[in-house]
Motif scaffolding. Structure first.
Motif, PDB file in Angstrom:
ATOM      1  N   ALA A   1      -1.315  -4.200   8.969  1.00  0.00           N
ATOM      2  CA  ALA A   1      -0.749  -5.531   8.726  1.00  0.00           C
ATOM      3  C   ALA A   1       0.724  -5.430   8.340  1.00  0.00           C
ATOM      4  N   TRP A   2       1.074  -4.453   7.507  1.00  0.00           N
ATOM      5  CA  TRP A   2       2.473  -4.245   7.132  1.00  0.00           C
ATOM      6  C   TRP A   2       3.311  -3.866   8.349  1.00  0.00           C
TER       7      TRP A   2
ATOM      8  N   GLU B   1      -6.268  -0.983   7.358  1.00  0.00           N
ATOM      9  CA  GLU B   1      -6.035  -2.381   7.706  1.00  0.00           C
ATOM     10  C   GLU B   1      -4.754  -2.911   7.065  1.00  0.00           C
ATOM     11  N   SER B   2      -4.528  -2.545   5.823  1.00  0.00           N
ATOM     12  CA  SER B   2      -3.335  -2.992   5.117  1.00  0.00           C
ATOM     13  C   SER B   2      -2.068  -2.425   5.745  1.00  0.00           C
TER      14      SER B   2
ATOM     15  N   LEU C   1      -2.690  -0.021  -4.030  1.00  0.00           N
ATOM     16  CA  LEU C   1      -1.745  -1.127  -3.929  1.00  0.00           C
ATOM     17  C   LEU C   1      -0.826  -1.030  -5.128  1.00  0.00           C
TER      18      LEU C   1
ATOM     19  N   GLU D   1      -9.683  -0.098   4.016  1.00  0.00           N
ATOM     20  CA  GLU D   1      -8.737  -1.078   3.486  1.00  0.00           C
ATOM     21  C   GLU D   1      -7.304  -0.598   3.645  1.00  0.00           C
TER      22      GLU D   1
ATOM     23  N   PRO E   1       0.834  -1.208   0.000  1.00  0.00           N
ATOM     24  CA  PRO E   1       0.000   0.000   0.000  1.00  0.00           C
ATOM     25  C   PRO E   1       0.867   1.257   0.000  1.00  0.00           C
TER      26      PRO E   1
ATOM     27  N   LEU F   1      -7.566   1.607  -2.872  1.00  0.00           N
ATOM     28  CA  LEU F   1      -8.038   1.158  -1.563  1.00  0.00           C
ATOM     29  C   LEU F   1      -9.003   2.168  -0.955  1.00  0.00           C
TER      30      LEU F   1
END
Length: 85
Positions: A64-65, A60-61, A43, A57, A6, A53
């Motif tokens: 996570a990264w 959240e992305s 992305l 999104e 992202p 995104l």
């Protein structure tokens, strides 16, 4: 393995955006996505924005990264300790 990361769009010239990956900037072609505006998240894979995104999104992305980078950093530290013994 292929990974799409992202990134936030910081500028657009023609069909090429400058995107920011948490402080690292690079160019991404916009040929595969619709109209975009500065500030949106996409992305990026192999120099192309492949998906736009939503704000949820993107959040959240990015979370996570961040978690993945923390785990990798911990593994690097453990490996350094083992190699120094």
């Amino acid at each position: 393995m292929c990974i799409a990361a992202p990134a936030q769009i910081v500028s657009i010239t023609d069909k090429v955006a400058t995107v920011d990956f948490g402080g690292v900037r690079q160019q991404a072609k916009l040929d595969l996505v619709g109209d975009l505006e500065i500030g949106r998240y996409v992305l990026v894979h192999s120099g192309y924005a492949i998906e736009v995104l939503t704000d949820t999104e993107a959040k959240e992305s990015l979370e996570a990264w961040d978690e993945l980078l923390k785990v990798l950093d911990e593994e690097d530290k453990e490996a350094e300790l083992k190699s120094s013994v």
